[in-house]
Enzyme design. Structure first.
Site, short mmCIF file in Angstrom:
data_model
loop_
_atom_site.label_atom_id
_atom_site.label_comp_id
_atom_site.label_asym_id
_atom_site.label_seq_id
_atom_site.Cartn_x
_atom_site.Cartn_y
_atom_site.Cartn_z
N GLU A 138 0.83 -1.21 0.00
CA GLU A 138 0.00 0.00 0.00
C GLU A 138 0.87 1.26 0.00
OE1 GLU A 138 -2.92 -0.25 3.13
OE2 GLU A 138 -3.92 -1.98 2.23
N GLU A 285 -5.45 -9.20 0.36
CA GLU A 285 -5.91 -9.15 1.76
C GLU A 285 -7.42 -8.98 1.79
OE1 GLU A 285 -4.17 -6.16 4.22
OE2 GLU A 285 -2.10 -6.77 3.82
#
Length: 528
Positions: A138, A285
Site C-alpha cells: 500500500e 488481503e
C-alpha cells in the site's frame, strides 16, 4: 529386423507390450496436464502470515501447522529465510514481499535488486515454490513519499528475475489499498485517483506485459463501517439477500449481492477506463476482525466467522463477479494469527483465525472444504478456558456461568464426576462448555470476556464427560441396544467388503489376461 520376419507370437507380444507402454505414457501425460491446469487456473484461498505475534512458533512448527490446516498458498510480509527454508519440498506456494523500508535501496540500484533476488529467490527456488513478489505494501497511500521509487524497484527486480531466467515462473506486482479507487459504487463509474496516474499507468503497462495480477487489499468491513446506514451488514457478510436488497449498478444493470464483488469489479472498470482489459485482480488481503473496542461493535466473532466462511465458499464456488462471471479472483485471507503486538485500535490485533498457540479463535463453517483452516467438519466443538488467565478473572467468569448464565454446574460439585481436579480452571472449563452447548455452540457464547476459547479436542477426562462430548452419545447407544454394532465397526466391514470386491475383480482380470495371452502363444503352434 523386419517385423514380417518375427514369429507370430512375438508380433503379438510386441504389440501387446507397445500398446501397454503407450497407454501408460498417455495416461501419465494426461494426468500431468490435468494437475498443471488445476494448479495454474483454479481460484484458491490463501492466507497472510504476519509475525507481530508474541511467542510465535518456530518456522518448522509453522510450516507443519500450515500443512495440517491444508493451506496451499501463503503470503509473507517479508522474505523470512527460516520460513522459506522450512517451506522447501512442501508444495505450499508463497508470495514473498519487499518491505516498504527497502524500496529506496532497491529502487535506486540494480545491483541491490539483483542481490535481493539472489538472496531471497534464487537461493530457495524451486525447492520452495515462490509464485510472486509483492513490492511494498500500500505504498501510494501509506508512504506516498516512496511512490516515485515503486516502478524503478519493480523494474529492477524484474530485470534480476530475467537474468536468473525466472521471470516466467515468478510474477511481480504491488498490493494497493482500496482507497486508490475513487467513486467505487456503482462500479461502472469507478476510476483511479488521478493524483497517482503517473505511477498507475506504467504499473498497468508492466502488469499487462508480464502477465502479472493487480494486487488489491479489499475490506468490506471498512466499507460497511464508513457507510453504515447505506451499505447493509448482510451485503458485507455475503449473506443471502432478497432481490430488493441487491445493489444494482444503474449504468450496467448488473446486480451485486455482496460488497466484495462490487469492489473487485470497481477495479476492473477502473482499469478499463485506462484501456487495460487483460490484467487479473488478485485480492491479497481480505478479512473481518473478531474483536474491537466500543467504537467497533461489529467486530465480533460471529461476524468474522460468517464473513470468512462465506468468502471461502464464494471463491471455491468459482462464480466470478457480475462483470466477469468467467473470472474468480483468488483471495488471501487476513490473517493466520491474531497479531497481539499490533498498536490500537483493538481490532488491529484481532484479525486472525488462530491464536499464537495455534488454537482457533473460531471455527469456520464451509461445507466441502475439508479441514481447511480449522473448518468445523466434526460438528463437535467445545468451549474451554484459555491458557494464562489469572484465577480472579476466571472465578468471576465461572460465577457468572453458574449464576446468571444458568450453566449446569452440578457435575463440578464435591463428590461428582467432574469435581476433580479441584481447581478453578477445570471447573470453569466444564461450566463454560455447558453454557456454550446450551447456546447451540454459537461462537459468541464462548468468550466470557476473553478468557475462553473454542476447541475441537474433547476435554472429557476419566469419568468426567463434558456436555458436548461424543462419549455421551456412545454411552446412550450402548444402553439402548448393546448388540448393535458401532458405526466404526460397520465402516470397517464396508471397507473390508469393498476391498474384497476390488481384490476379486483384480484376480478375475489377471486370470482373463493370462488365458488370452496363453491363447495368443498357442495359436502359432496350431498353424504348423
Amino acid at each position: 529386423m523386419a517385423l514380417s520376419k518375427l514369429p507370430l507370437y512375438s508380433v503379438f507380444f510386441f504389440l501387446y507390450t507397445s500398446l501397454s507402454i503407450s497407454s501408460q505414457a498417455l495416461s501419465s501425460k494426461i494426468a500431468v496436464a490435468q494437475i498443471k491446469d488445476q494448479q495454474d487456473n483454479e481460484p484458491f484461498v490463501g492466507i497472510n502470515v504476519g509475525e507481530d505475534v508474541s511467542n510465535l512458533m518456530s518456522a518448522t512448527e509453522l510450516v507443519s501447522f500450515l500443512q495440517f490446516q491444508k493451506v496451499t498458498h501463503i503470503k509473507l510480509y517479508d522474505a523470512d529465510p527460516d520460513i522459506l527454508k522450512a517451506l522447501a519440498k512442501t508444495k505450499i506456494r508463497v508470495i514473498i514481499s519487499v518491505p516498504n523500508n527497502q524500496l529506496l535501496a532497491i529502487g535506486s540500484s540494480n545491483t541491490t535488486a539483483a542481490s535481493w533476488i539472489g538472496k531471497n529467490v534464487v537461493a530457495y527456488y524451486p525447492q520452495t515454490v515462490i509464485t510472486a513478489i509483492a513490492v511494498g505494501d500500500e505504498v501510494l497511500t501509506t508512504v506516498p513519499s516512496s511512490a516515485p521509487l515503486l516502478m524503478p524497484a519493480i523494474e529492477s527486480l524484474y530485470s534480476a528475475l530475467v537474468a536468473a531466467n525466472l521471470h516466467n515462473q515468478i510474477k511481480i506486482s504491488t498490493p494497493h489499498s482500496a482507497s486508490i479507487i475513487l467513486d467505487p459504487f456503482p462500479p461502472s463509474q469507478s476510476f483511479f485517483n488521478q493524483s497517482w496516474i503517473s505511477v498507475i499507468q506504467p504499473l498497468l503497462q508492466f502488469l499487462s506485459k508480464t502477465g502479472s495480477p493487480l494486487m488489491m487489499n479489499f475490506y468490506p468491513y471498512y466499507v460497511f463501517m464508513q457507510n453504515k446506514g447505506v451499505v447493509p451488514l448482510d451485503n458485507s457478510l455475503f449473506k443471502p439477500l432478497k432481490p430488493s436488497q441487491e445493489m444494482v449498478d444503474p449504468n450496467t444493470l448488473l446486480h451485486y449481492t455482496n460488497v466484495l464483488d462490487a469492489m473487485v469489479d470497481a477495479a476492473y472498470f477502473s482499469m478499463r477506463s485506462m484501456n487495460f482489459t487483460d490484467v487479473v485482480v488478485l485480492v491479497t488481503e481480505s478479512g473481518w476482525p473478531s474483536k474491537g473496542d466500543s467504537k467497533e461493535p461489529y467486530a465480533t466473532i460471529d461476524n468474522a466467522d460468517t464473513y470468512n466462511s462465506n468468502l471461502i465458499k464464494h471463491v471455491l464456488d468459482r462464480s466470478g463477479t457480475p462483470l466477469h462471471p468467467e473470472i474468480t479472483s483468488s483471495v488471501y485471507l487476513y490473517e493466520l494469527f491474531n497479531e497481539d503486538l499490533r498498536s490500537p485500535p483493538v481490532s488491529e490485533a484481532n484479525w486472525g483465525l488462530f491464536y499464537a498457540n495455534s488454537t482457533p479463535v473460531y471455527l469456520l463453517h464451509v461445507s466441502g472444504s475439508g479441514t481447511f483452516l480449522a473448518n468445523d467438519t466434526t460438528n463437535r466443538t467445545y468451549c474451554i478456558v484459555m491458557d494464562g488467565v489469572d484465577s480472579k478473572t476466571l472465578q468471576a467468569a465461572l460465577d457468572w456461568a453458574c449464576g446468571p448464565g444458568r450453566a449446569n454446574c452440578s457435575e463440578i460439585q464435591p463428590g461428582e464426576n467432574c469435581f476433580q481436579p479441584n481447581n478453578v480452571k477445570n471447573h470453569a472449563s466444564y461450566a463454560f462448555d455447558s453454557y456454550y452447548q446450551k447456546q447451540g455452540r454459537a461462537a459468541s457464547s464462548c468468550d466470557f470476556k476473553g478468557v475462553a476459547m473454542i476447541t475441537t479436542t474433547d476435554p472429557s477426562h476419566g469419568s468426567c464427560i463434558f456436555p458436548g462430548s461424543k462419549k455421551i452419545t456412545n454411552e446412550a447407544r450402548t444402553v439402548v441396544n448393546t448388540t448393535s454394532p458401532s458405526n466404526g465397526a460397520g465402516g470397517s466391514r464396508l471397507i473390508s467388503f469393498y476391498s474384497s470386491r476390488i481384490s476379486a475383480v483384480d484376480k478375475a482380470l489377471k486370470t482373463f489376461l493370462t488365458i488370452i495371452f496363453s491363447i495368443l502363444l498357442y495359436i502359432p503352434f496350431m498353424m504348423f
